[in-house]
Design a protein around this motif. Structure first.
Motif, PDB file in Angstrom:
ATOM      1  N   ASN A 178       6.551 -53.766  -0.729  1.00 20.87           N
ATOM      2  CA  ASN A 178       6.771 -52.702  -1.706  1.00 20.87           C
ATOM      3  C   ASN A 178       8.274 -52.467  -1.903  1.00 20.87           C
ATOM      4  O   ASN A 178       8.958 -52.030  -0.972  1.00 20.87           O
ATOM      5  N   PRO A 179       8.820 -52.707  -3.112  1.00 21.05           N
ATOM      6  CA  PRO A 179      10.273 -52.556  -3.321  1.00 21.05           C
ATOM      7  C   PRO A 179      10.739 -51.108  -3.219  1.00 21.05           C
ATOM      8  O   PRO A 179      11.871 -50.853  -2.779  1.00 21.05           O
ATOM      9  N   ARG A 204      17.246 -56.367  -0.584  1.00 17.22           N
ATOM     10  CA  ARG A 204      15.852 -56.823  -0.576  1.00 17.22           C
ATOM     11  C   ARG A 204      15.030 -56.083  -1.634  1.00 17.22           C
ATOM     12  O   ARG A 204      14.177 -56.677  -2.303  1.00 17.22           O
ATOM     13  N   SER A 206      16.214 -54.860  -4.421  1.00 20.63           N
ATOM     14  CA  SER A 206      16.633 -55.387  -5.718  1.00 20.63           C
ATOM     15  C   SER A 206      15.963 -56.735  -5.994  1.00 20.63           C
ATOM     16  O   SER A 206      15.461 -56.978  -7.096  1.00 20.63           O
ATOM     17  N   ALA A 207      15.931 -57.596  -4.981  1.00 18.04           N
ATOM     18  CA  ALA A 207      15.313 -58.909  -5.143  1.00 18.04           C
ATOM     19  C   ALA A 207      13.810 -58.795  -5.389  1.00 18.04           C
ATOM     20  O   ALA A 207      13.207 -59.637  -6.063  1.00 18.04           O
ATOM     21  N   ALA A 208      13.199 -57.704  -4.860  1.00 10.82           N
ATOM     22  CA  ALA A 208      11.757 -57.505  -5.021  1.00 10.82           C
ATOM     23  C   ALA A 208      11.414 -56.822  -6.334  1.00 10.82           C
ATOM     24  O   ALA A 208      10.240 -56.617  -6.637  1.00 10.82           O
ATOM     25  N   GLY A 209      12.459 -56.444  -7.090  1.00 12.66           N
ATOM     26  CA  GLY A 209      12.215 -55.904  -8.420  1.00 12.66           C
ATOM     27  C   GLY A 209      12.422 -54.421  -8.605  1.00 12.66           C
ATOM     28  O   GLY A 209      12.037 -53.862  -9.637  1.00 12.66           O
ATOM     29  N   SER A 210      13.049 -53.741  -7.641  1.00 13.29           N
ATOM     30  CA  SER A 210      13.307 -52.313  -7.805  1.00 13.29           C
ATOM     31  C   SER A 210      14.378 -52.088  -8.863  1.00 13.29           C
ATOM     32  O   SER A 210      15.508 -52.587  -8.730  1.00 13.29           O
ATOM     33  N   PRO A 211      14.084 -51.336  -9.920  1.00 16.04           N
ATOM     34  CA  PRO A 211      15.072 -51.130 -10.983  1.00 16.04           C
ATOM     35  C   PRO A 211      16.224 -50.222 -10.565  1.00 16.04           C
ATOM     36  O   PRO A 211      17.254 -50.183 -11.230  1.00 16.04           O
TER      37      PRO A 211
END
Length: 263
Positions: A178-179, A204, A206-211
């Motif tokens: 979970n980002p 991590r 950011s890489a997982a897609g957290s805006p």
């Protein structure tokens, strides 16, 4: 156990006897004397007359007054008698005290005991607490291993002033990818001397897609460089996410650095 952060005064909302719609005293006919004892006991305790107040409070609790059970439990806990205090607070919750239910829900709100938290939260919701009703589905999802539910539980604990109790929930959710949980861990580690760990979690996330992770990454890199503006940005960022103590740390450090640099 040291489990309750609330002082007796915070239960004052339940300490008063029931009242009618016009504010006049109303008590079940067979409970008038116990509620009267609670009122006198509360007055004695508020004025520091413990020896006079405690026997009356105990009488009211033993007679079945939930508010007296709760007060008695908190007082025992504050005096170091944790097991006795806990048992009285459980009795208060079982007897209908919403404050006791709320405290017990919070006490058990950890991954290894969350099922008990669900039970108390449901009792609270069934008793008419709208917030408990809205929160219950998140708690159930957390128990079922849903990373979003676990993250939400962690966020609520953080915003209620218990960030250290939130971390196990964020760690569990982060392990599930979970980002948002990863970003919350970045905030948890955003303290002096732990900036590298904070940067790792923010990267991590950011890489997982957290805006929202990119902003945190920039701020943390500035902290590592000793940038005063980044310290102030960190203070603002943390304050908005319920990390009041960490926010104050960075604001204070920024002021100290500015003074040392003669700014």
């Amino acid at each position: 156990m040291g489990i309750f952060s609330r002082k007796r005064e915070r239960a004052a909302g339940e300490a008063a006897a029931p009242s009618g719609s016009d504010g006049t005293f109303v008590a079940p006919s067979d409970m008038t004397i116990p509620y009267a004892k609670l009122g006198v006991a509360t007055k004695h305790l508020d004025e520091g007359r413990i020896a006079e107040g405690m026997p009356l409070l105990r009488d009211a609790a033993e007679a079945g007054v939930p508010e007296a059970m709760l007060q008695l439990g908190i007082l025992h806990e504050l005096s170091g008698e944790d097991e006795v205090g806990f048992n009285w607070i459980v009795r208060a919750g079982e007897s209908g005290s919403r404050d006791a239910m709320r405290m017990l829900s919070g006490h058990y709100m950890q991954p290894e005991t969350v099922l008990y938290s669900i039970q108390w939260t449901k009792k609270l919701a069934d008793a008419g607490d709208a917030d408990a009703g809205q929160f219950l589905p998140h708690l159930v999802k957390a128990y079922q291993g849903d990373s979003g539910g676990q993250t939400m539980v962690g966020i609520i604990l953080t915003k209620s002033g218990q960030p250290e109790r939130a971390e196990p929930w964020f760690e569990s959710a982060a392990d599930l990818g979970n980002p948002a949980a990863m970003l919350q861990l970045a905030f948890a580690y955003m303290v002096p001397w732990q900036e590298d760990t904070a940067l790792d979690w923010a990267s991590r996330a950011s890489a997982a897609g957290s805006p929202r992770a990119a902003e945190a990454v920039d701020v943390i890199r500035g902290l590592i460089r000793g940038d005063v503006k980044s310290m102030r940005d960190a203070s603002t960022l943390l304050a908005a996410r319920g990390h009041g103590t960490k926010s104050e740390q960075w604001a204070s450090l920024a002021a100290d650095v500015e003074r040392a640099r003669g700014n």
